[in-house]
Each structure stands twice: as C-alpha cells, then as structure tokens.
Design a protein around this motif. Sequence first.
Motif, PDB file in Angstrom:
ATOM      1  N   GLY A  17     -10.248  45.083 -99.417  1.00  0.00           N
ATOM      2  CA  GLY A  17     -10.284  45.636-100.764  1.00  0.00           C
ATOM      3  C   GLY A  17     -11.128  44.778-101.676  1.00  0.00           C
ATOM      4  O   GLY A  17     -12.005  44.026-101.218  1.00  0.00           O
ATOM      5  N   GLU A  18     -10.894  44.894-102.980  1.00  0.00           N
ATOM      6  CA  GLU A  18     -11.660  44.121-103.952  1.00  0.00           C
ATOM      7  C   GLU A  18     -11.509  42.624-103.659  1.00  0.00           C
ATOM      8  O   GLU A  18     -10.403  42.105-103.541  1.00  0.00           O
ATOM      9  CB  GLU A  18     -11.159  44.410-105.370  1.00  0.00           C
ATOM     10  CG  GLU A  18     -11.604  45.749-105.918  1.00  0.00           C
ATOM     11  CD  GLU A  18     -13.091  45.769-106.244  1.00  0.00           C
ATOM     12  OE1 GLU A  18     -13.668  44.697-106.549  1.00  0.00           O
ATOM     13  OE2 GLU A  18     -13.682  46.863-106.190  1.00  0.00           O
ATOM     14  N   ARG A  44      -5.934  43.617-101.770  1.00  0.00           N
ATOM     15  CA  ARG A  44      -7.271  43.121-102.043  1.00  0.00           C
ATOM     16  C   ARG A  44      -7.669  42.159-100.921  1.00  0.00           C
ATOM     17  O   ARG A  44      -6.911  41.932 -99.991  1.00  0.00           O
ATOM     18  CB  ARG A  44      -7.319  42.418-103.405  1.00  0.00           C
ATOM     19  CG  ARG A  44      -7.046  43.330-104.598  1.00  0.00           C
ATOM     20  CD  ARG A  44      -7.119  42.550-105.906  1.00  0.00           C
ATOM     21  NE  ARG A  44      -7.013  43.417-107.076  1.00  0.00           N
ATOM     22  CZ  ARG A  44      -5.874  43.752-107.652  1.00  0.00           C
ATOM     23  NH1 ARG A  44      -4.719  43.319-107.172  1.00  0.00           N
ATOM     24  NH2 ARG A  44      -5.876  44.540-108.717  1.00  0.00           N
ATOM     25  N   ARG A  45      -8.852  41.598-101.044  1.00  0.00           N
ATOM     26  CA  ARG A  45      -9.298  40.605-100.073  1.00  0.00           C
ATOM     27  C   ARG A  45      -9.200  39.223-100.713  1.00  0.00           C
ATOM     28  O   ARG A  45      -9.901  38.934-101.696  1.00  0.00           O
ATOM     29  CB  ARG A  45     -10.745  40.878 -99.648  1.00  0.00           C
ATOM     30  CG  ARG A  45     -11.223  39.976 -98.527  1.00  0.00           C
ATOM     31  CD  ARG A  45     -12.596  40.422 -98.049  1.00  0.00           C
ATOM     32  NE  ARG A  45     -12.963  39.752 -96.807  1.00  0.00           N
ATOM     33  CZ  ARG A  45     -14.066  40.032 -96.118  1.00  0.00           C
ATOM     34  NH1 ARG A  45     -14.897  40.976 -96.547  1.00  0.00           N
ATOM     35  NH2 ARG A  45     -14.339  39.382 -95.001  1.00  0.00           N
ATOM     36  N   LEU A  84     -20.842  39.585 -99.738  1.00  0.00           N
ATOM     37  CA  LEU A  84     -20.215  40.145-100.932  1.00  0.00           C
ATOM     38  C   LEU A  84     -21.139  39.957-102.128  1.00  0.00           C
ATOM     39  O   LEU A  84     -21.589  38.839-102.416  1.00  0.00           O
ATOM     40  CB  LEU A  84     -18.880  39.455-101.218  1.00  0.00           C
ATOM     41  CG  LEU A  84     -17.791  39.651-100.154  1.00  0.00           C
ATOM     42  CD1 LEU A  84     -16.592  38.773-100.459  1.00  0.00           C
ATOM     43  CD2 LEU A  84     -17.384  41.115-100.075  1.00  0.00           C
ATOM     44  N   ALA A  87     -17.365  39.056-106.903  1.00  0.00           N
ATOM     45  CA  ALA A  87     -15.927  38.953-106.683  1.00  0.00           C
ATOM     46  C   ALA A  87     -15.247  38.573-107.986  1.00  0.00           C
ATOM     47  O   ALA A  87     -15.871  38.037-108.911  1.00  0.00           O
ATOM     48  CB  ALA A  87     -15.624  37.904-105.619  1.00  0.00           C
ATOM     49  N   HIS A  88     -13.955  38.868-108.080  1.00  0.00           N
ATOM     50  CA  HIS A  88     -13.118  38.220-109.076  1.00  0.00           C
ATOM     51  C   HIS A  88     -13.019  36.752-108.663  1.00  0.00           C
ATOM     52  O   HIS A  88     -12.835  36.443-107.478  1.00  0.00           O
ATOM     53  CB  HIS A  88     -11.710  38.821-109.091  1.00  0.00           C
ATOM     54  CG  HIS A  88     -11.665  40.290-109.396  1.00  0.00           C
ATOM     55  ND1 HIS A  88     -11.957  40.805-110.645  1.00  0.00           N
ATOM     56  CD2 HIS A  88     -11.335  41.355-108.616  1.00  0.00           C
ATOM     57  CE1 HIS A  88     -11.808  42.112-110.625  1.00  0.00           C
ATOM     58  NE2 HIS A  88     -11.441  42.479-109.402  1.00  0.00           N
ATOM     59  N   ARG A 111     -17.154  39.398-111.122  1.00  0.00           N
ATOM     60  CA  ARG A 111     -16.572  40.581-111.754  1.00  0.00           C
ATOM     61  C   ARG A 111     -15.625  40.198-112.876  1.00  0.00           C
ATOM     62  O   ARG A 111     -15.549  40.878-113.902  1.00  0.00           O
ATOM     63  CB  ARG A 111     -15.844  41.437-110.721  1.00  0.00           C
ATOM     64  CG  ARG A 111     -15.315  42.727-111.336  1.00  0.00           C
ATOM     65  CD  ARG A 111     -14.941  43.779-110.329  1.00  0.00           C
ATOM     66  NE  ARG A 111     -14.609  45.016-111.002  1.00  0.00           N
ATOM     67  CZ  ARG A 111     -14.114  46.089-110.407  1.00  0.00           C
ATOM     68  NH1 ARG A 111     -13.900  46.072-109.097  1.00  0.00           N
ATOM     69  NH2 ARG A 111     -13.841  47.181-111.086  1.00  0.00           N
ATOM     70  N   LEU A 265      -6.299  41.742-113.282  1.00  0.00           N
ATOM     71  CA  LEU A 265      -7.229  42.402-112.365  1.00  0.00           C
ATOM     72  C   LEU A 265      -7.093  43.915-112.426  1.00  0.00           C
ATOM     73  O   LEU A 265      -8.098  44.645-112.350  1.00  0.00           O
ATOM     74  CB  LEU A 265      -7.000  41.907-110.939  1.00  0.00           C
ATOM     75  CG  LEU A 265      -7.234  40.422-110.663  1.00  0.00           C
ATOM     76  CD1 LEU A 265      -7.118  40.133-109.166  1.00  0.00           C
ATOM     77  CD2 LEU A 265      -8.573  39.953-111.192  1.00  0.00           C
ATOM     78  N   ASP A 266      -5.869  44.406-112.565  1.00  0.00           N
ATOM     79  CA  ASP A 266      -5.662  45.853-112.691  1.00  0.00           C
ATOM     80  C   ASP A 266      -6.372  46.394-113.929  1.00  0.00           C
ATOM     81  O   ASP A 266      -6.996  47.469-113.886  1.00  0.00           O
ATOM     82  CB  ASP A 266      -4.169  46.171-112.772  1.00  0.00           C
ATOM     83  CG  ASP A 266      -3.463  46.019-111.428  1.00  0.00           C
ATOM     84  OD1 ASP A 266      -4.148  46.009-110.394  1.00  0.00           O
ATOM     85  OD2 ASP A 266      -2.223  45.918-111.430  1.00  0.00           O
ATOM     86  N   GLU A 269     -10.158  46.407-113.175  1.00  0.00           N
ATOM     87  CA  GLU A 269     -10.581  47.370-112.157  1.00  0.00           C
ATOM     88  C   GLU A 269     -10.408  48.818-112.590  1.00  0.00           C
ATOM     89  O   GLU A 269     -11.087  49.705-112.067  1.00  0.00           O
ATOM     90  CB  GLU A 269      -9.811  47.113-110.863  1.00  0.00           C
ATOM     91  CG  GLU A 269     -10.213  45.791-110.197  1.00  0.00           C
ATOM     92  CD  GLU A 269      -9.311  45.422-109.037  1.00  0.00           C
ATOM     93  OE1 GLU A 269      -8.399  46.213-108.711  1.00  0.00           O
ATOM     94  OE2 GLU A 269      -9.511  44.335-108.449  1.00  0.00           O
TER      95      GLU A 269
END
Length: 290
Positions: A17-18, A44-45, A84, A87-88, A111, A265-266, A269
Amino acid sequence: MAQSDGARIHYDSFGEGEPVLFMHEFAGDHRSWLDQARWFARGRRAICPAARGYPPSDVPEAAEAYGQRLANADALAVLDALELERAHVVGLSMGAYTALQLAIYHPARVRSVVAAAGGSGAYKPTRDAFIAQTLAMADAIATAGKLPVEEMGTTATRIQLLRKDPLGWAQFCANLSEHPATGAANTLRGVQAARPSLYDLERELAQVDAPVLLLVGDEDEPCLDVNLWLKRIMPTARLQVMPGAGHALNLEEPAAFNAAVATFLDLVETGRWRPRDPIAQPGADMYRGR
C-alpha cells in the motif's frame, strides 16, 4: 540493502500500500519502529532503514563518510531501491531532521512528513552547549569503545520510558548496547553536531508545501520551544503535544503515536488535510475576520 554514496543501507519492508518511510533517532535503529511496522503494515507499506553507522547497514570508519547530506542521500537511496517515487516520511529526532530536510530539498519524493521529537540542538540559547556536549560524548564513546547505555537511558528526556515501560526500556537498552562505537561517534560528530540549526533554515521551512505533523512530548524540554516555533513559521504544519511524554515518543506511547500518525495520514490520503488559513497566521488581528 540500498547502495548509497559509499555505504550499503539496510532496510526492512513490511506490507503493501502507500509507503511510509520510518527514520530512527540517534539512540535507536530500524528495530525501534517494530510497534509502528506491525500497525501500519496492515494497510500500508512500512519501510524501516538503519542509518549508516548502524548495523546491518555499513559502518564506515572515516569521519567524512557521515553527515546530513549523506543521511538525506541514504533515505532517497532506500526509496530508489524499492522503486518508489515518493513516500510519507516519519522521523524521530535525528530522523525528524532528515524528514524535514527531504521536504525542503527533495519535495517531489515526500508526500507528507511526521517530525516527532525534532529540534534537539536547534534552540539558539542552548545550541553552543549542545554542540560541546555532543562532541564530548563522541570523544568519550570513541575512547571507551562502547556507548554509556544506562546513562543514556536515564536522562531527563528518557527516564519517562523507564517509568512507563520497564520492559520496553530494557529492550531499548539492549538494542543500544549493540551499536558500534565507531558509528555512534562519527554520527555524533558528523550529523548531530555539524548540522545547521533549524532556526537557520527558517526561510526554507516556511516554504515547505508538504503536509507536516509535528509531535513533541511536553517533558521533552529541549524540543518544546523549537516545535512551537516550527508551528508558527510553517503554514503546512500542525502541532500535537503528548502529555507526560519525553523524547522517545513511539516507544513511550506507541498506541497514541500510531493513532496520531494514522489520523494524519488518513487526512492527507483522502484530501482532507488543509494548510493553515491565512487569517489564522501569527500576528493576525484576533478580532477581525475576512
């Protein structure tokens, strides 16, 4: 392993995921993020590198093989190795500084940023003392050939972990005792003592476009004023103060830390994050609206 400017950088990667890149503090390593990896890898990752000087990453002998520019490059090398684009980035202390650096100098790769317990050594009235103490610690570690683990684990900003979670503190100390003296001393000299104060980057920080969450413990005295200042000068930043907390926020309060980061993060995103409204900027007339 990711190849980066003369050193191989180890990283763990969990989930899909993200991507969320977790950057550890000076006294931590990639294992410090275990509670976060377990939580965020569910959707997520979670990517957890070990900085250069921290095994299983390479531990260069030369002092010039360490520095903030290289720390930034190492983080990007991990993203490149995983193919990638961005990323966050979640960083604690030393990792928080790197996260903010990436947002300044490599905005296309970031991000969002969570800067937790950031700002050690930045506060101008105590900066000279911080640098002197950091260099003295580097010399002591190099001479002794090991880190003063118990002393480091019972400072004014780390005693909170011992009081709250003796088992977690013991694991922190066990991990810290495995850090090689060469990597620790070189990191103290080349990164901690040599990096610019955040106050010297005011113009750059004020222009950061990425969403930023600032997290700080209310007993992390060296970082409190810095984070309030960051909130004031960064229109993209939100500040959350964790009560009764010291420096190692993710270890002290893993549930609260994970919840704060997940909420942030939610928002990012799902497009619900917004920068500070100009009418709410510092210095605005509190009695006048638009």
